[in-house]
Design an enzyme around this catalytic site. Structure first.
Site, PDB file in Angstrom:
ATOM      1  N   CYS A  58      36.501 110.556  69.646  1.00  0.00           N
ATOM      2  CA  CYS A  58      35.365 110.517  70.555  1.00  0.00           C
ATOM      3  C   CYS A  58      35.857 110.959  71.925  1.00  0.00           C
ATOM      4  CB  CYS A  58      34.790 109.101  70.626  1.00  0.00           C
ATOM      5  SG  CYS A  58      33.467 108.916  71.844  1.00  0.00           S
ATOM      6  N   CYS A  61      35.666 107.835  74.527  1.00  0.00           N
ATOM      7  CA  CYS A  61      36.519 106.642  74.474  1.00  0.00           C
ATOM      8  C   CYS A  61      37.822 106.813  73.706  1.00  0.00           C
ATOM      9  CB  CYS A  61      35.738 105.468  73.890  1.00  0.00           C
ATOM     10  SG  CYS A  61      35.426 105.599  72.110  1.00  0.00           S
ATOM     11  N   CYS A 107      29.130 106.916  68.199  1.00  0.00           N
ATOM     12  CA  CYS A 107      30.444 106.280  68.144  1.00  0.00           C
ATOM     13  C   CYS A 107      30.228 104.771  68.096  1.00  0.00           C
ATOM     14  CB  CYS A 107      31.260 106.665  69.380  1.00  0.00           C
ATOM     15  SG  CYS A 107      32.846 105.815  69.499  1.00  0.00           S
ATOM     16  N   CYS A 110      31.862 103.069  71.572  1.00  0.00           N
ATOM     17  CA  CYS A 110      31.293 103.184  72.922  1.00  0.00           C
ATOM     18  C   CYS A 110      29.816 103.565  72.922  1.00  0.00           C
ATOM     19  CB  CYS A 110      32.096 104.174  73.765  1.00  0.00           C
ATOM     20  SG  CYS A 110      31.927 105.894  73.253  1.00  0.00           S
ATOM     21  N   CYS A 132      26.580 116.649  61.364  1.00  0.00           N
ATOM     22  CA  CYS A 132      26.455 117.779  62.285  1.00  0.00           C
ATOM     23  C   CYS A 132      26.731 117.234  63.684  1.00  0.00           C
ATOM     24  CB  CYS A 132      25.044 118.344  62.157  1.00  0.00           C
ATOM     25  SG  CYS A 132      24.766 119.801  63.136  1.00  0.00           S
TER      26      CYS A 132
END
Length: 158
Positions: A58, A61, A107, A110, A132
């Site tokens: 991510c 984070c 995510c 976060c 996607c």
């Protein structure tokens, strides 16, 4: 961008930051996609056609979300994966924006917007799913060793 401190890796508690903190740490484009559920244009992102071995984190984070082994060429203009790295690394929300009925992928650490997941499109993948994901939501950490495949969890199998 500063590397955000990620306390949840040790506490298991989702990372929470103020809007001002996110705006300070992310570029305007990253903020628009990650925090406001925007979308980058197809075929413009950094990873849509990348075949480099590694782990996709991510961008907000640093949580590990996907690997290059689960990435496949869907020819849709965005990076596509047939499964996340592990169960619990992403969360799903029903998304009825833009006149569509979709499943948003965020995510789990976060709560940043990553993209959407689609099922039943006929891709020859173990899960028949296409995650996607916006390139700008990810950061690829290249691996010197080949990335190991994971067997899809029962909930990921079609």
């Amino acid at each position: 961008m500063n590397t955000p401190e990620n306390t949840s890796k040790t506490t298991g508690v989702p990372l929470e930051k103020s809007d001002a903190q996110w705006r300070e740490e992310l570029t305007p484009d990253e903020y628009r996609v990650l925090r406001q559920a925007g979308t980058e244009r197809p075929y413009t992102g950094e990873y849509w056609d990348t075949h480099t071995e590694g782990v996709y984190q991510c961008r907000a984070c640093g949580s590990q979300l996907f690997t290059s082994h689960e990435k496949f060429d869907s020819h849709c203009g965005w990076p596509s994966f047939w499964a996340p790295l592990a169960e619990g690394t992403v969360r799903y929300l029903h998304d009825r924006t833009m006149g569509m009925d979709r499943v948003e992928v965020r995510c789990a650490n976060c709560d940043s917007h990553l993209g959407h997941v689609f099922e039943g499109e006929g891709y020859g993948t173990p899960t028949d799913q296409r995650f996607c994901i916006n390139s700008i939501s990810l950061r690829l950490v290249e691996s010197k060793e080949p990335v190991e495949s994971k067997e899809p969890a029962e909930s990921e199998r079609k």
